[in-house]
Design a protein around this motif. Sequence first.
Motif, short mmCIF file in Angstrom:
data_model
loop_
_atom_site.label_atom_id
_atom_site.label_comp_id
_atom_site.label_asym_id
_atom_site.label_seq_id
_atom_site.Cartn_x
_atom_site.Cartn_y
_atom_site.Cartn_z
N ALA A 19 0.88 -1.17 0.00
CA ALA A 19 0.00 0.00 0.00
C ALA A 19 0.92 1.21 0.00
O ALA A 19 1.76 1.35 0.90
CB ALA A 19 -0.90 -0.01 1.22
N LEU A 20 0.81 2.04 -1.03
CA LEU A 20 1.77 3.14 -1.22
C LEU A 20 1.05 4.47 -1.18
O LEU A 20 -0.09 4.58 -1.66
CB LEU A 20 2.45 3.01 -2.58
CG LEU A 20 3.00 1.64 -2.94
CD1 LEU A 20 3.49 1.63 -4.39
CD2 LEU A 20 4.15 1.29 -2.00
N ASP A 21 1.71 5.48 -0.65
CA ASP A 21 1.12 6.81 -0.72
C ASP A 21 1.49 7.47 -2.05
O ASP A 21 2.11 6.83 -2.91
CB ASP A 21 1.56 7.66 0.49
CG ASP A 21 3.04 7.99 0.45
OD1 ASP A 21 3.69 7.68 -0.58
OD2 ASP A 21 3.56 8.55 1.42
N ALA A 22 1.13 8.74 -2.19
CA ALA A 22 1.32 9.40 -3.47
C ALA A 22 2.79 9.52 -3.85
O ALA A 22 3.13 9.73 -5.02
CB ALA A 22 0.68 10.79 -3.44
N GLU A 23 3.69 9.39 -2.87
CA GLU A 23 5.13 9.48 -3.17
C GLU A 23 5.73 8.11 -3.44
O GLU A 23 6.92 7.99 -3.69
CB GLU A 23 5.88 10.13 -1.99
CG GLU A 23 5.33 11.47 -1.53
CD GLU A 23 5.23 12.46 -2.69
OE1 GLU A 23 6.16 12.49 -3.52
OE2 GLU A 23 4.19 13.16 -2.77
N GLY A 24 4.92 7.09 -3.28
CA GLY A 24 5.44 5.74 -3.52
C GLY A 24 6.01 5.11 -2.26
O GLY A 24 6.69 4.09 -2.32
N LEU A 71 3.92 6.61 -11.70
CA LEU A 71 4.12 5.79 -10.51
C LEU A 71 3.33 4.48 -10.66
O LEU A 71 3.84 3.38 -10.41
CB LEU A 71 3.64 6.57 -9.28
CG LEU A 71 3.69 5.82 -7.95
CD1 LEU A 71 5.13 5.63 -7.52
CD2 LEU A 71 2.91 6.58 -6.87
N ALA A 72 2.07 4.61 -11.11
CA ALA A 72 1.23 3.42 -11.29
C ALA A 72 1.79 2.53 -12.39
O ALA A 72 1.84 1.30 -12.24
CB ALA A 72 -0.19 3.85 -11.64
N ALA A 73 2.25 3.15 -13.48
CA ALA A 73 2.78 2.36 -14.60
C ALA A 73 3.99 1.55 -14.16
O ALA A 73 4.17 0.40 -14.57
CB ALA A 73 3.12 3.27 -15.77
N GLY A 103 -13.63 16.22 -7.15
CA GLY A 103 -12.86 17.05 -6.23
C GLY A 103 -12.21 16.23 -5.12
O GLY A 103 -12.16 16.64 -3.96
N LEU A 104 -11.71 15.03 -5.46
CA LEU A 104 -11.15 14.13 -4.44
C LEU A 104 -9.68 14.42 -4.18
O LEU A 104 -9.00 15.07 -4.99
CB LEU A 104 -11.29 12.69 -4.91
CG LEU A 104 -12.65 12.23 -5.42
CD1 LEU A 104 -12.56 10.80 -5.94
CD2 LEU A 104 -13.69 12.31 -4.30
N THR A 105 -9.21 13.91 -3.05
CA THR A 105 -7.78 13.98 -2.74
C THR A 105 -7.18 12.59 -2.93
O THR A 105 -7.67 11.61 -2.35
CB THR A 105 -7.58 14.40 -1.27
OG1 THR A 105 -8.38 15.55 -1.04
CG2 THR A 105 -6.11 14.68 -0.99
N PHE A 106 -6.14 12.50 -3.74
CA PHE A 106 -5.51 11.19 -3.99
C PHE A 106 -4.81 10.72 -2.74
O PHE A 106 -4.09 11.48 -2.09
CB PHE A 106 -4.51 11.34 -5.14
CG PHE A 106 -3.88 10.03 -5.54
CD1 PHE A 106 -4.58 9.12 -6.31
CD2 PHE A 106 -2.60 9.70 -5.11
CE1 PHE A 106 -4.01 7.91 -6.66
CE2 PHE A 106 -2.03 8.48 -5.46
CZ PHE A 106 -2.75 7.59 -6.24
N ARG A 107 -5.04 9.43 -2.35
CA ARG A 107 -4.41 8.91 -1.13
C ARG A 107 -3.29 7.93 -1.44
O ARG A 107 -2.32 7.85 -0.70
CB ARG A 107 -5.46 8.23 -0.24
CG ARG A 107 -6.37 9.17 0.52
CD ARG A 107 -5.59 10.04 1.53
NE ARG A 107 -5.18 9.30 2.70
CZ ARG A 107 -3.92 9.03 3.04
NH1 ARG A 107 -2.94 9.44 2.26
NH2 ARG A 107 -3.62 8.37 4.11
N GLY A 108 -3.43 7.16 -2.50
CA GLY A 108 -2.35 6.22 -2.79
C GLY A 108 -2.83 5.01 -3.58
O GLY A 108 -3.93 5.02 -4.15
#
Length: 872
Positions: free
Chosen positions: A372-377, A477-479, A510-515
């Motif tokens: 489980a990764l956050d937006a920074e990986g 990051l996802a790729a 209008g969501l906030t990306f969590r990971g």
Amino acid sequence: MAERAAAFRAAAPVPPRPPAHEPLAPPDAAGLTALQLLRAHGSGPRGLTEDEAARRLARYGENALPARRRVTRRRRLLRSLRDPFTTVLLCLGVLSAVVAAWGTATVILSLVLVSCVLRVSGEHRADRSVALLRALLPTTATVVRRAEDAAESRTREVPVGEVVPGDVVRLGPGDLVPADVRLLRATGLSVHQQALTGESAPVPKHAVQEPGESPPGPFAPPHLCFQGSSVAYGSATALVTATGAATRFAAAHRAGDRRRFTAFDRSVHGISWTLIRFMLLTPPLVLVAGAALHGRGLETLPFAVAVAVGLTPEMLPVVVTTALARGAARLAREHRVIVTRLPALHDLGSVDVLCLDKTGTLTQDRPVVTGALDAEGRDDPEVLRWAAANAWWTLHLADLPVPDALDEAVLEAAQEMADGPEGVAALPFDPVRRLSTAVLRTPGRLGRDTLVVKGAVEQVLDRCVLDAEERARLLDLAAAEAAAGSRLLAVAVAERPARHGEWSHADERGLTFRGLVTFGDALAPTAADALAELAGRGVGVKILTGDHPGTAAQVCRALGLDPGRVLTADEADRLTDAELGPAARRTAVFARCGPEHKARIVTALRATGHTVGFLGDGVNDLPALHAADVGLCPRESVDAVRECADVVLAEKDLAAVDRAITAGRHSGGNIGTYLRITLSSNLGNVFAMLATALLLPFLPMLPAQVLVQNLCFDAAQLAFAYERPSRAVLRRPTRLRPRGFLRFITGFGLINAAADVATFGVLALTTHGAHASQEAFHAGWFTENLLTQALVMIVLRGGRHAAEGRTAGPVHRAALGLAVIGVLLPLSPLGPPLAMGTLPPLYYVLLATVLALYAAVLVVARDRYGRAADAG
Ligand SMILES: Nc1ncnc2c1ncn2[C@@H]1O[C@H](COP(=O)(O)OP(=O)(O)OP(=O)(O)O)[C@@H](O)[C@H]1O
Ligand SMILES: [Mg+2]
């Protein structure tokens, strides 16, 4: 339960049947509220009692599903009389009767009768065995019933056949709508009505208190669902208003049953019509030639008719059903593969492109959370907790029977759910949007709710507040994760003021990306070998998945399949149908496909001339299963998929597909060989008869002789249904290409005619004396025809590689029988009544020479043809 119902039916004094399965009340009982309708059906929200249900079952009869209804013998007979060859034969028979050629007319009509009876009984038997196989795949419905009036109501599964009007049923994703129903309650319900309306996109349905005006069309009312449809997504509780033959689908089908036009039908159709044109042309040609050259009149007509009859492959339907039914029975016995629609087995043999979904076919469909990764990986367990809260509450609030595999993996990985926030609303996953949303009441923050959205990365990012650069970074990051073969779920959240009203898809903004949550799914152990095996057999494999392009490509690479350039559904959307065909031919992996994309790609591939099989197990695969020539699914698929598939595999295993394809080629190969051999000999005989009719002062064969010869051929040819084809036949898709096929039969027909004409020379040499020579000629020609036919059966039976270490099979034996009859019949007591005389021994010696030459030419032609076909 089935036994119990049967026992009940046998024991109870059965009340008189109401006329023609009348429903208790008209299905939408215009204007009745749900409660009024429940009352009108003598039911209630707690469902029927078991006793009442049993009574109704006895009264209304079994609730047979459309695909499982039997075709009556009479219907079948009418259908076989409508067959084009039969029609032409009947016309020729009538024509003979008109000119008082009673002998010919009788023989033709008996020929029609015999082939129709054989066909009807063959199809009936085949149908019975398919029904028995189908019975191994029971479908069930979830009903709400009570043991007695005062008892608690219970939800339980019953066979679909035992659903009765007045039952209250529960529907979930992948369920068949068991009967015609009125919705009492529905959450996010969409149903597939393809079988009813032909429309492939799921149709939204919802419950209404008082039905108002509905859009036009019998299947359009939004508060009604119909037997023959299935749940795409969402869930519902509904009241059964009509079952079995009283359903709208049954009523619509009574008018004329729509049958799917299969790949096999298409090629047989083309060939049949060419032959029929030829048949219609033959009698006038013979008449005109007879009149011009020999001044003959209408007395030539019976002969002309007999020549035309000689062209028909009367046994085609019988050979086809027997070969297919035997193949299906063997598949079920040896590999537990069930063919639910016989012609599909033939099409399976001609499949040259197989489309697969990825999960469960190439991988094991046992995903486990790997990170489980956050937006920074960076690792971030919080992301998993949000995903789990989403999974838990969508499962519970949307009334779904079971979690899907990804949700299950998330719940497994994030164990402590108990003290999490409470869910208040859910928008369950659907394969078109590729998102699921849960609304959670945040503890300690009154008046604020948290929206948790999880789903495919692109779809989630589209709904987050991000600048272009950040979005691109997150996609990368996802790729990178996908390139390692991981499956992914993106998670995003948003806080909103609490509300009483409904939440809708419009709120997912209008969501906030969590990971990201990453999943591993092990490769299926047999997949790599099976892929190589399929490629070796000339089947192109294409992967049609809803997953990330990177994940799909990596899975293919790991299995030794070169993914090439992956085509995404967005890219496919930008292509016209005409452009998609060639693009789809070049592409091996299609990613981010929704249900409609899968169907569109299959359709495009079919339009470029491929015979396409599709293997899938989810409701999102339904449109593609419909669109394909052959739909395959594993046994554990949801009911809706299983009911729509043509071939049901014991397990989702590519190796099983390979075995099923081999069985299809086995049956299809026999049918093709039968057609090639029969039609080329028939055509050859017609050529020869036309030629000699022009040269001879008398008819080369009497009508009765032509027809007896035909009967002998037909009987011998039944052996093809029982033959074990050569390995060469199993190595490539069996395909009847009308062009190549017609070339084959004319080529070999001409060789056959040449042998006949040579025999004509031999006869002229060996028989003398005017009258004697006519009878002897007939006998000589009859013998030669049967012998050449026997020879062709042996030489052409297995194509170029026929010699490959094979033992004599049924075709050998039949050919031998034919040869014996050919030689002995004219010499037997049956000879004189058939106007056949005896022949001098010299004839046999010379005939043997002709036959030897003929065999040599056949072998050479066969090998040349085989090489050309292998190269083409
Ligand atoms: N339960 C779920 N909740 C949210 N998103 C999901 C869920 N299941 C799947 N998805 C998302 O939808 C995408 C497509 O789903 P899935 O991979 O099951 O499609 P599919 O067409 O059935 O693929 P396959 O070929 O692997 O069977 C997944 O990549 C994932 O991002
Ligand atoms: Mg799937």
